[in-house]
Write a protein that holds these residues in place. Structure first.
Motif, PDB file in Angstrom:
ATOM      1  N   PRO A 560       0.788  -1.242   0.000  1.00  0.00           N
ATOM      2  CA  PRO A 560       0.000   0.000   0.000  1.00  0.00           C
ATOM      3  C   PRO A 560       0.823   1.297   0.000  1.00  0.00           C
ATOM      4  N   TRP A 561       2.020   1.278  -0.524  1.00  0.00           N
ATOM      5  CA  TRP A 561       2.816   2.501  -0.557  1.00  0.00           C
ATOM      6  C   TRP A 561       2.029   3.627  -1.232  1.00  0.00           C
ATOM      7  N   LEU A 562       2.098   4.822  -0.617  1.00  0.00           N
ATOM      8  CA  LEU A 562       1.372   5.994  -1.111  1.00  0.00           C
ATOM      9  C   LEU A 562       2.296   7.185  -1.339  1.00  0.00           C
ATOM     10  N   ILE A 563       3.301   7.338  -0.471  1.00  0.00           N
ATOM     11  CA  ILE A 563       4.109   8.555  -0.412  1.00  0.00           C
ATOM     12  C   ILE A 563       5.517   8.282  -0.924  1.00  0.00           C
ATOM     13  N   SER A 564       6.142   9.306  -1.486  1.00  0.00           N
ATOM     14  CA  SER A 564       7.499   9.174  -2.035  1.00  0.00           C
ATOM     15  C   SER A 564       8.516   8.795  -0.968  1.00  0.00           C
ATOM     16  N   ASN A 565       8.422   9.406   0.206  1.00  0.00           N
ATOM     17  CA  ASN A 565       9.308   9.134   1.341  1.00  0.00           C
ATOM     18  C   ASN A 565      10.742   9.611   1.112  1.00  0.00           C
ATOM     19  N   CYS A 566      10.913  10.639   0.285  1.00  0.00           N
ATOM     20  CA  CYS A 566      12.272  11.126   0.009  1.00  0.00           C
ATOM     21  C   CYS A 566      12.463  12.579   0.435  1.00  0.00           C
ATOM     22  N   GLY A 567      11.451  13.203   1.018  1.00  0.00           N
ATOM     23  CA  GLY A 567      11.527  14.628   1.308  1.00  0.00           C
ATOM     24  C   GLY A 567      12.160  14.957   2.644  1.00  0.00           C
ATOM     25  N   ASP A 568      12.691  16.172   2.746  1.00  0.00           N
ATOM     26  CA  ASP A 568      13.163  16.690   4.025  1.00  0.00           C
ATOM     27  C   ASP A 568      11.990  16.860   4.994  1.00  0.00           C
ATOM     28  N   ILE A 569      10.851  17.289   4.453  1.00  0.00           N
ATOM     29  CA  ILE A 569       9.654  17.571   5.243  1.00  0.00           C
ATOM     30  C   ILE A 569       8.581  16.565   4.859  1.00  0.00           C
ATOM     31  N   ASP A 570       7.857  16.022   5.843  1.00  0.00           N
ATOM     32  CA  ASP A 570       6.835  15.023   5.513  1.00  0.00           C
ATOM     33  C   ASP A 570       5.553  15.699   5.020  1.00  0.00           C
ATOM     34  N   ILE A 571       4.553  14.926   4.621  1.00  0.00           N
ATOM     35  CA  ILE A 571       3.366  15.509   3.987  1.00  0.00           C
ATOM     36  C   ILE A 571       2.502  16.290   4.966  1.00  0.00           C
ATOM     37  N   CYS A 572       2.789  16.169   6.261  1.00  0.00           N
ATOM     38  CA  CYS A 572       2.053  16.963   7.248  1.00  0.00           C
ATOM     39  C   CYS A 572       2.815  18.235   7.629  1.00  0.00           C
ATOM     40  N   GLY A 573       3.995  18.420   7.062  1.00  0.00           N
ATOM     41  CA  GLY A 573       4.749  19.640   7.319  1.00  0.00           C
ATOM     42  C   GLY A 573       5.783  19.523   8.418  1.00  0.00           C
ATOM     43  N   ASP A 574       6.069  18.320   8.901  1.00  0.00           N
ATOM     44  CA  ASP A 574       7.049  18.124   9.973  1.00  0.00           C
ATOM     45  C   ASP A 574       8.412  17.741   9.415  1.00  0.00           C
ATOM     46  N   LYS A 575       9.454  18.155  10.123  1.00  0.00           N
ATOM     47  CA  LYS A 575      10.826  17.862   9.721  1.00  0.00           C
ATOM     48  C   LYS A 575      11.152  16.381   9.934  1.00  0.00           C
ATOM     49  N   LYS A 576      11.867  15.809   8.980  1.00  0.00           N
ATOM     50  CA  LYS A 576      12.371  14.453   9.105  1.00  0.00           C
ATOM     51  C   LYS A 576      13.861  14.516   9.439  1.00  0.00           C
ATOM     52  N   PRO A 577      14.481  13.403   9.843  1.00  0.00           N
ATOM     53  CA  PRO A 577      15.896  13.448  10.232  1.00  0.00           C
ATOM     54  C   PRO A 577      16.810  14.116   9.206  1.00  0.00           C
ATOM     55  N   GLN A 578      16.583  13.868   7.918  1.00  0.00           N
ATOM     56  CA  GLN A 578      17.479  14.459   6.925  1.00  0.00           C
ATOM     57  C   GLN A 578      17.375  15.974   6.897  1.00  0.00           C
ATOM     58  N   SER A 579      16.221  16.521   7.332  1.00  0.00           N
ATOM     59  CA  SER A 579      16.065  17.967   7.402  1.00  0.00           C
ATOM     60  C   SER A 579      16.957  18.548   8.494  1.00  0.00           C
ATOM     61  N   TYR A 580      17.055  17.854   9.643  1.00  0.00           N
ATOM     62  CA  TYR A 580      17.938  18.313  10.704  1.00  0.00           C
ATOM     63  C   TYR A 580      19.405  18.190  10.278  1.00  0.00           C
ATOM     64  N   TYR A 581      19.701  17.159   9.510  1.00  0.00           N
ATOM     65  CA  TYR A 581      21.064  17.026   8.971  1.00  0.00           C
ATOM     66  C   TYR A 581      21.370  18.191   8.022  1.00  0.00           C
ATOM     67  N   ARG A 582      20.397  18.578   7.194  1.00  0.00           N
ATOM     68  CA  ARG A 582      20.599  19.717   6.296  1.00  0.00           C
ATOM     69  C   ARG A 582      20.854  20.993   7.098  1.00  0.00           C
ATOM     70  N   ASP A 583      20.147  21.146   8.215  1.00  0.00           N
ATOM     71  CA  ASP A 583      20.387  22.299   9.072  1.00  0.00           C
ATOM     72  C   ASP A 583      21.865  22.394   9.456  1.00  0.00           C
ATOM     73  N   ILE A 584      22.461  21.252   9.753  1.00  0.00           N
ATOM     74  CA  ILE A 584      23.876  21.218  10.133  1.00  0.00           C
ATOM     75  C   ILE A 584      24.751  21.574   8.935  1.00  0.00           C
TER      76      ILE A 584
END
Length: 804
Positions: A560-584
């Protein structure tokens, strides 16, 4: 022309095209307001032919109907319908007469209805066919998913999208405005144009006039105005002016139109880079798709604005609209908030990537769609580049060795570039070019620390030279060379093609450190656009991690995959780990950041493509795994980091640039407290803490805004599970229920689970990683919207949104 919004009071029904009289007599029409995406409402199925490209969503044939009342005053006007976007093959009928067909779901279009209306009740009917699947490489949606407007003009009127302002910075005190006004009338007539310019503070700062004469042909009137002591539009100070133009005939107002614009200067210089208002900047870019997460493709103004706000808050200064024009409201938000834009036209030209995509219509309609887009978007100061296409090398039909094929991409590149520059010479033209699968390219798996990256291309010298020669032809008439996943060529091409201006139009998130390092160290590279800045629906699972090598080799995920799962930010607008890494990496965060690879997958090989990320979590709740090994990752730009588990040091490790800002510790799980301290030159510069929490007992509701407009505005409310101490419980999976009271309604409810099968249009949802998102909409009344949320073992919580 006056713009009247027509979003309210439509009806729709699903069905196939038949005798219109029979369709109109059916009694199963449902009421709806626009924007509307029916695809997000329909159940997903593994049998849907859209497949993982569109997230296994269903297509539809759908009718929309609206009563259009034309009074005597309107009957004497020029009337034009403006459709910002209809997803699917669309047909526009008025009073039973077919007036327009349109085939590109992302381009706006106009329909002149002046000769087809009568006084009183008129019936506007829109038929959309979107059942032919697969038709897209990502989630597209179905329906009238953007705004619809009625444009009203007098005897002489300013044509929609033909009031244009081009600014030219002369010096620090003076700027010239080159204004062009497209006029139309049904007869020979004369009059006067009145120009007025207002500051951002609504102060009149300039006015002038110009006489005109026009016959039955359309005419463009030009006017040059000088502005002194102006303010520049910039990403840090997005100052906007307003131009108003009135058409006067015999001293009476025949029409009026207005537009916002900015004064700014853009340059590209070999061995210097991209300059905005005289200073060199690197584009911290992100590619995003058009959907709005749990809203589907429905283009609400606030949803579009929120996307830009989130990206701006996370350090992005540029967006690539992949791979099509976006809504006017999105571009308006970029203007207001100071975000640079690369607006892209097409993902395909003559050769398709999916059976029923736009390549079927490209040769007939490409010119119209480019013209409509550039005319519509000409005045947006945020737009600095037009992209004529994305990865057209796929299925291009070209024999690369002989440059032969059905339609040479080199010829098309020149043709599209020429057309764009005829319409707008003030911006740069680019196109995103990807790798070409030559026979002697090596494709290898690369393993490091238990992470196996699948399908990494290794190019030898022969391939390097071939790719260079081909791109010389492709980029010949373009201003900027768009490189998709080609950071390994930056240094080589800086010497080989010293005058070539390069933009990383797509780069892998997994190579984020290298992407940015190569961008900074090569002056001809103007910026880096990660794929992607935000998760999107469709292209499902491109960024997934898998423990099964055979499954991971599939380009996309199974149902049932629906989402790409490759973004810095998830579809609800929250930061994912890679987004915090980008901050660094971007220097936006000085404190280190802790994430954990869960113990249930510790020691196993993890397979992913470079669109993926290690499946780490901001979580330290692993009940039942006491004493079991896990891996703790630390993101930090410091010299060293030291990790403590319940006060006991796990030792210091080298951090920062020498290890690409990523350090890991292997340890045995014990509940409690992880704390990391970062050091530079032996001195503490930051710390981070991650704790085991208690079970979820309540909820915290966090609206993005507590006060919204009473008319068609949205509030996005985060639903967060908390323990008895008020700490966020990031592994909570409780199902929650939502009830809305007052002067609003629940528009959507969802989570960021990439394989969720729960509907986004119901009133209950499971928490994913302790969170969910509710979106409420105001209904045109002043007052309060009360949102109540409760769930399994969770105390009820409520929040009030004021509508003014």
């Amino acid at each position: 022309m006056l713009k009247i919004n027509l979003d309210k009071d439509w009806e729709y029904l699903e069905g196939n095209l038949a005798f219109l009289s029979q369709v109109l007599l059916r009694d199963d029409w449902k009421k709806v307001d626009l924007p509307h995406d029916i695809a997000i409402e329909k159940p997903r199925s593994k049998d849907n032919p859209s497949g993982p490209d569109e997230g296994f969503t269903a297509g539809a044939n759908i009718f929309y109907r609206k009563d259009l009342v034309i009074d005597k005053e309107l009957l004497g006007k020029n009337l034009i319908l403006e459709f910002e976007g209809i997803m699917g093959y669309s047909e526009i009928y008025l009073n039973g007469t077919l007036l327009k067909k349109h085939f590109y779901g992302y381009s706006s279009f106009l329909v002149d209805i002046t000769k087809y209306v009568h006084e009183g009740l008129n019936t506007l009917l829109v038929y959309i066919n979107n059942v032919h699947k697969p038709s897209s490489r990502w989630y597209a949606g179905t329906g009238i998913y953007r705004h619809v407007w009625l444009r009203v003009g007098g005897e002489v009127f300013i044509k929609p999208w033909e009031l244009h302002v081009k600014s030219d910075v002369i010096d620090e005190k003076k700027a010239l405005l080159d204004i062009k006004v497209g006029l139309k009338s049904g007869k020979r007539i004369g009059g006067k144009l009145q120009f007025r310019i207002f500051s951002k503070e609504d102060e009149l700062i300039k006015e002038d006039e110009e006489n005109f004469e026009i016959d039955e042909e359309e005419k463009v009137i030009s006017k040059i105005l000088e502005i002194y002591n102006y303010r520049l539009w910039d990403i840090e100070d997005p100052y906007l002016y307003k131009l108003e133009v009135k058409v006067l005939v015999d001293g009476e107002e025949s029409d009026v139109d207005s537009t916002y614009f900015g004064i700014r200067k853009i340059e590209i210089i070999p061995k210097v880079g991209f300059k905005l208002n005289g200073r060199v900047i690197k584009l911290k870019g992100g590619c995003i798709h058009h959907d709005n997460g749990i809203l589907g493709s429905a283009s609400y103004d606030r949803a579009e604005e929120r996307k830009v706000e989130i990206l701006k808050q996370n350090g992005f200064n540029a967006i690539r609209t992949a791979h099509n024009p976006f809504s006017p409201s999105f571009l308006d938000a970029c203007d207001r908030l100071g975000m640079l834009v690369m607006e892209e036209f097409f993902d395909v030209w003559t050769m398709g990537k999916r059976a029923y995509d736009y390549h079927l219509f490209f040769e007939k309609y490409w010119e119209e769609d480019i013209e409509n887009t550039i005319k519509r978007d000409f005045n947006h100061p945020s737009i600095v580049m037009w992209s004529i296409g994305n990865e057209i090398t796929w299925g291009s039909g070209v024999d690369w060795e002989r440059d032969e094929g059905y339609a040479s991409i080199f010829e098309w590149s020149e043709r599209l570039s020429k057309k764009v520059k005829e319409l707008d010479s003030s911006r740069f033209v680019t196109s995103a070019f990807c790798g070409i699968p030559f026979e002697n390219i090596k494709v290898e798996n690369v393993e490091e620390n238990g992470i196996v990256i699948l399908g990494v291309w290794q190019e030898g010298e022969e391939v390097r030279e071939k790719w260079g020669k081909i791109t010389e032809k492709y980029f010949k008439t373009l201003d900027i060379a768009g490189y998709n996943y080609k950071i390994d060529r930056y240094r080589y091409d800086a010497e080989k093609y010293p005058n070539r201006i390069i933009c990383g139009t797509e780069t892998f998130p997994y190579t984020l450190y290298d992407n940015w390092k190569e961008t900074l160290e090569n002056s001809n590279v103007i910026g880096d656009f990660v794929w992607t800045a935000m998760d999107y629906l469709g292209e499902a699972g491109i960024g997934r991690a898998s423990l099964d090598e055979n499954e991971a080799r599939n380009f996309l995920g199974h149902f049932p995959w629906l989402i790409s799962n490759c973004g810095d930010i998830d579809i609800c607008g929250d930061k994912k780990p890679q987004s915090y890494y980008r901050d660094i990496v971007w220097g936006l965060r000085k404190d280190p950041y802790i994430v954990v690879l869960p113990p249930e997958i510790y020691g196993r090989k993890i397979y992913l493509k470079m669109w993926g990320w290690e499946p780490v979590e901001r979580n330290y709740n692993f009940k039942g795994y006491e004493g079991k090994p896990l891996r703790v990752y630390i993101y930090s730009d410091a010299d060293e980091v030291e990790l403590f588990l319940n006060g006991k040091s796990m030792g210091r490790k080298i951090a920062g640039d020498r290890v690409k800002y990523k350090v890991f510790y292997d340890l045995n799980y014990e509940e409690g407290r992880l704390e990391v301290i970062a050091y530079k030159n032996g001195v503490e510069v930051g710390r981070d803490i991650l704790e085991t929490t208690g079970d979820p007992v309540g909820l915290r509701l966090i609206p993005d805004r507590n006060i919204i407009s009473s008319y068609e505005d949205l509030s996005f409310i985060k639903i967060v599970a908390i323990d008895e101490l008020g700490r966020e419980v990031t592994d909570a999976k409780n199902k929650v229920r939502v009830k809305v009271e007052g002067v609003g309604k629940l528009l959507a409810l969802g989570n960021a689970d990439p394989v969720s099968q729960e509907s986004f249009v119901g009133n209950e949802i499971s928490l994913y990683k302790g969170r969910a998102l509710a979106i409420v909409k105001s209904l045109g009344l002043s007052g309060e919207i009360k949102l109540k949320v409760w769930g399994e073992g969770l105390k009820e919580e409520e929040v009030i949104i004021k509508c003014e």
